[in-house]
Design an enzyme around this catalytic site. Structure first.
Site, PDB file in Angstrom:
ATOM      1  CB  CYS A 266      -0.974  -0.038   1.175  1.00 37.37           C
ATOM      2  SG  CYS A 266      -2.365   1.101   0.991  1.00 37.37           S
ATOM      3  CG  HIS A 358      -4.360  -3.425   2.789  1.00 33.91           C
ATOM      4  ND1 HIS A 358      -4.852  -2.832   3.936  1.00 33.91           N
ATOM      5  CD2 HIS A 358      -3.802  -2.415   2.081  1.00 33.91           C
ATOM      6  CE1 HIS A 358      -4.612  -1.531   3.919  1.00 33.91           C
ATOM      7  NE2 HIS A 358      -3.977  -1.261   2.787  1.00 33.91           N
ATOM      8  CD  GLU A 360      -4.146  -6.847   5.486  1.00 37.69           C
ATOM      9  OE1 GLU A 360      -5.319  -6.459   5.362  1.00 37.69           O
ATOM     10  OE2 GLU A 360      -3.207  -6.438   4.770  1.00 37.69           O
TER      11      GLU A 360
END
Length: 392
Positions: A266, A358, A360
């Site tokens: 990001c 992202h 995750e």
């Protein structure tokens, strides 16, 4: 936990800098909040959205119409508090019904002082933002709702624009924090994570790959990074304009000069772009949500990914190019399929890569989780690196 939440009919109004007014009901804390109004298209995961530090300075509109039915719990926050500047929803749930809930969303907003508004036509507001681009706005409730309309608009138009803002110091840790490598995995070594707004799920994913995760303040120096003898460096997501983060770019160039493996996500992708010598620019309304399609050029796979960014890297989408700052060959590794925005960079002559989204998956799909494995493999393969002390 199942309980009914009573909502007030106290008036509130959302005022956009184009002069449009959107009356509704007060939601969360009462008062005035100003910021950049953006929309998020995720159908789920509002707790992760609210606690994502990348939303600092932004008033977030949820395009999903019904928000709050699962309440808030103590296990899923991505950081130490709610970071959004304000919150806009259409229909807040009157019932909190989830066995993991510890409190209602409304109570959490009040606790963290987040001024919100409900009962507005979020589809109409989204159409305005999609046509005109993200813009400054303000939510006024309580006594502030009674302010003269011209005064409210004046406050909105005098608020700072997101372009040019450096917000890293607001969201970063003040002192280093260490998360040990997860049990049962091979320990790789110390990882220096520059906290520009890192999310807890990112830290846990890195620890699960065998890294001793050292989350460092955003003002750490190259000497501070050297002090932990890292095997690699990671730049996190975060709020603000990458063009206003010159110190972080200079630090990253020192990292690249020392040939340390690097992974950025990001905001970290934008800063890698700048360190390599590319520019950045502001998107009209950005990418925010957990349903954004991205092409991984290396594998040919299309992934559905979680995004939260309003700026992007300006680099050629096809072929290999020479880094303007002398770091060898670089290629765009990932492309956003909605609008052909650069969504990833890969350096071919130094151990560095990044993605704009992202991986995750908090909250969001797991399509991009393999990137943490790719980073681990890059670090493991980089066994012949010179030590930082020897390279000084």
């Amino acid at each position: 936990m199942t309980r009914t939440t009573s909502f007030t009919t106290d008036p509130a109004v959302l005022v956009l800098e184009d002069g449009s007014r959107h009356p509704g009901r007060a939601y969360g804390a009462r008062g005035t909040t100003l910021g950049e109004v953006v929309f998020s298209t995720g159908m789920t995961g509002y707790q992760e959205t609210l606690t994502d530090p990348s939303y600092a300075g932004q008033i977030v509109l949820q395009t999903a119409p019904h928000i709050g039915n699962t309440g808030m719990n103590d296990e899923d926050p991505e950081s130490r508090r709610i970071w959004v500047a304000g919150y806009i929803v259409r229909d807040p749930s009157r019932v909190v019904s989830n066995w993991r809930a510890d409190e209602s969303l409304d109570d959490a907003l009040v606790r963290d002082g987040i001024v919100g508004i409900s009962g507005v036509d979020t589809r109409a507001i989204t159409r305005i933002l999609r046509s005109a681009g993200s813009m400054r706005g303000g939510v006024f409730s309580g006594e502030a709702a009674e302010l003269d309309a011209e005064e409210q608009l004046r406050l909105v138009r005098e608020a700072p624009e997101m372009s040019g803002q450096n917000l890293s110091a607001e969201v970063s840790v003040a002192a280093a924090q260490v998360t040990p490598a997860a049990d049962g995995v091979e320990r790789i070594g110390n990882l220096a994570v520059l906290d520009l707004g890192v999310k807890q799920a990112t830290i846990l994913n890195l620890a699960a790959r065998g890294f001793e995760v050292h989350v460092l303040p955003q003002d750490v120096t190259i000497e501070g990074i050297r002090a932990i003898d890292p095997v690699a460096v990671f730049y996190s997501n975060g709020p603000g304009d990458p063009a206003a983060s010159g110190d972080h770019v200079a630090l990253l160039r020192s990292v690249l000069d020392e040939k340390l493996p690097f992974f950025g996500i990001c905001f970290g992708n934008q800063l890698l772009g700048r360190a390599l010598g590319f520019g950045t620019y502001k998107l009209p309304f950005g990418h925010r949500g957990i349903n954004q399609p991205v092409l991984d050029k290396q594998t040919g796979r299309v992934e559905i990914t979680a995004h939260n960014h309003g700026f992007a890297v300006d680099a050629p989408l096809e072929g290999e190019v020479d880094s303007p700052n002398g770091y060898g060959r670089v290629e765009v590794s990932h492309i956003g399929l909605n609008d052909n925005v650069v969504e990833g960079l890969r350096a071919l002559d130094i151990p560095a890569f990044s993605v704009q989204y992202h991986p995750e998956a908090a909250a969001g799909p797991h399509d991009a989780n393999y990137l943490f494995d790719r980073f681990r493999d890059l670090v493991v393969a980089h066994t012949s690196r010179p030590t930082m002390e020897a390279s000084k």
